[in-house]
Motif scaffolding. Structure first.
Motif, short mmCIF file in Angstrom:
data_model
loop_
_atom_site.label_atom_id
_atom_site.label_comp_id
_atom_site.label_asym_id
_atom_site.label_seq_id
_atom_site.Cartn_x
_atom_site.Cartn_y
_atom_site.Cartn_z
N SER A 58 0.84 -1.20 0.00
CA SER A 58 0.00 0.00 0.00
C SER A 58 0.87 1.25 0.00
CB SER A 58 -0.91 0.01 1.23
OG SER A 58 -0.16 0.25 2.41
N GLY A 59 0.26 2.37 -0.37
CA GLY A 59 0.99 3.64 -0.32
C GLY A 59 1.43 3.97 1.09
N LEU A 60 0.61 3.62 2.07
CA LEU A 60 0.95 3.88 3.47
C LEU A 60 2.21 3.10 3.86
CD1 LEU A 60 -0.17 5.35 6.06
CD2 LEU A 60 -1.07 3.11 6.71
N ASP A 61 2.24 1.80 3.54
CA ASP A 61 3.41 0.98 3.86
C ASP A 61 4.63 1.42 3.06
OD1 ASP A 61 2.08 -0.53 5.75
OD2 ASP A 61 1.45 -2.05 4.30
N MET A 62 4.41 1.81 1.82
CA MET A 62 5.52 2.30 1.00
C MET A 62 6.15 3.53 1.64
SD MET A 62 5.35 3.66 -2.95
CE MET A 62 6.68 4.70 -3.59
N CYS A 63 5.31 4.46 2.10
CA CYS A 63 5.82 5.67 2.74
C CYS A 63 6.59 5.33 4.01
CB CYS A 63 4.65 6.61 3.03
SG CYS A 63 5.15 8.23 3.69
N ARG A 64 6.04 4.44 4.82
CA ARG A 64 6.72 4.04 6.05
C ARG A 64 8.10 3.44 5.77
NH1 ARG A 64 1.35 1.29 8.61
NH2 ARG A 64 0.65 3.04 9.92
N GLN A 65 8.18 2.57 4.76
CA GLN A 65 9.45 1.93 4.44
C GLN A 65 10.46 2.94 3.92
OE1 GLN A 65 9.21 -1.64 2.06
NE2 GLN A 65 7.39 -2.37 3.11
N LEU A 66 10.01 3.89 3.11
CA LEU A 66 10.92 4.91 2.60
C LEU A 66 11.47 5.75 3.74
CD1 LEU A 66 8.92 6.06 -0.55
CD2 LEU A 66 11.02 4.70 -0.52
N ARG A 67 10.62 6.13 4.67
CA ARG A 67 11.08 6.94 5.81
C ARG A 67 12.00 6.13 6.72
NH1 ARG A 67 10.02 10.71 2.67
NH2 ARG A 67 8.24 12.09 3.03
N ALA A 68 11.70 4.85 6.87
CA ALA A 68 12.56 4.00 7.71
C ALA A 68 13.97 3.89 7.13
CB ALA A 68 11.95 2.61 7.85
N HIS A 70 15.39 6.37 5.54
CA HIS A 70 15.94 7.73 5.51
C HIS A 70 15.78 8.43 4.16
CE1 HIS A 70 17.62 6.61 9.37
NE2 HIS A 70 18.18 5.56 8.79
N LEU A 71 14.81 8.02 3.35
CA LEU A 71 14.52 8.75 2.12
C LEU A 71 13.59 9.90 2.47
CD1 LEU A 71 14.85 7.81 -1.22
CD2 LEU A 71 12.48 8.41 -0.92
N THR A 72 14.04 11.11 2.23
CA THR A 72 13.33 12.30 2.72
C THR A 72 12.53 13.02 1.65
OG1 THR A 72 15.34 13.63 2.33
CG2 THR A 72 15.06 12.66 4.52
N THR A 73 12.38 12.43 0.46
CA THR A 73 11.61 13.05 -0.61
C THR A 73 10.20 13.38 -0.14
OG1 THR A 73 12.83 11.64 -2.15
CG2 THR A 73 10.90 12.80 -3.01
N PRO A 74 9.69 14.60 -0.40
CA PRO A 74 8.33 14.95 0.03
C PRO A 74 7.28 14.01 -0.57
CG PRO A 74 9.53 16.91 -0.65
CD PRO A 74 10.38 15.74 -1.02
N VAL A 75 6.24 13.73 0.22
CA VAL A 75 5.18 12.80 -0.17
C VAL A 75 3.82 13.46 -0.02
CG1 VAL A 75 3.97 10.66 0.43
CG2 VAL A 75 6.47 10.70 0.39
N ILE A 76 2.99 13.36 -1.06
CA ILE A 76 1.58 13.74 -0.99
C ILE A 76 0.74 12.48 -1.16
CG2 ILE A 76 -0.31 15.04 -2.04
CD1 ILE A 76 1.64 17.04 -3.10
N PHE A 77 -0.20 12.26 -0.25
CA PHE A 77 -1.15 11.17 -0.41
C PHE A 77 -2.37 11.66 -1.17
CE2 PHE A 77 0.46 8.56 3.32
CZ PHE A 77 0.78 7.47 2.54
#
Length: 235
Positions: A58-68, A70-77
């Protein structure tokens, strides 16, 4: 400015990507979370626009993994989930903004402009010292240490490329990393080496990192890529 748009609704991504391109942005599209995740970590984007509910990752899990990682690219849901709890969960997962479907195109474009005006977070936030079991990497100084306990500790001198490669492997333990993803992350998309460069670098790295009586950490997944970590452990 480069934007990655990840949404499984083709009827949304096609017209939205055209609009963003007319606004002057370079847009890449993925229709599932796993593909989107691999693109996000392998390439450099200025903004990620993610659907929340997608098959698989999911987009939610994708965002969590990216932040875990240390990928800091801005995200809009972009999502149909519109309760206050949903918004809080999305922002807590690491999103920078949240827009509920259906949305006004002018508002989305304004939010895109606002996020792209933010100064980027400096790369120094990325970890330069990593540890996995008895292996410690100091990528900044291109040196690693391994051993301790029953085995004597030893120092491993690394070339710049070996340090970069080991750092990338250690950031994603137990994950299958495809060949092209490693090429893009370590060599960059504009300076691709010959096809056997990765295999050669892996052989050199293994000789330094894996000595007799030490556990094997770098595993070849034939025809696909590499996986780092002990096979006896699970994520």
């Amino acid at each position: 400015m480069r934007i990655l748009l990840v949404d499984d609704e083709v009827e949304l991504t096609e017209p939205l990507s055209r609009v963003l391109q007319r606004e002057g942005y370079s847009v890449q599209v993925a229709h599932d979370g796993e593909t989107g995740y691999n693109l996000a970590v392998a390439d450099q984007f200025d903004l990620l626009i993610l659907d929340w509910m997608m098959p698989g990752l999911s987009g939610l899990d994708m965002c969590r993994q990216l932040r875990a990682h240390h990928l800091t690219t801005p995200v809009i849901f972009l999502t149909a989930k519109d309760t206050l709890n949903d918004r809080v969960e999305g922002l807590d997962a690491g999103a920078d903004d949240y827009l509920v479907k259906p949305f006004e195109l002018r508002e989305l474009l304004a939010r895109v402009r606002a996020l792209l005006r933010r100064p980027p977070i400096r790369e120094e936030t990325q970890e330069t010292t990593l540890q996995y079991q008895d292996l410690i990497l100091d990528s900044l100084n291109q040196v690693a240490k391994r051993g301790g306990g029953l085995l004597p500790e030893r120092t491993i001198e690394l070339s710049e490329k070996e340090a970069q490669l080991l750092q990338y492997l250690m950031r994603y333990p137990h994950q299958l990393l495809p060949h092209q993803q490693i090429y893009d992350a370590v060599w960059g998309t504009s300076d691709q080496p010959s096809s056997n460069a990765l295999a050669a670098q892996m052989r050199l790295l293994r000789r330094k990192v894996e000595h007799e009586n030490e556990s094997v950490l770098i595993h070849t997944v034939y025809g696909k890529g590499y996986r780092f970590g002990s096979p006896s452990e699970t994520r």
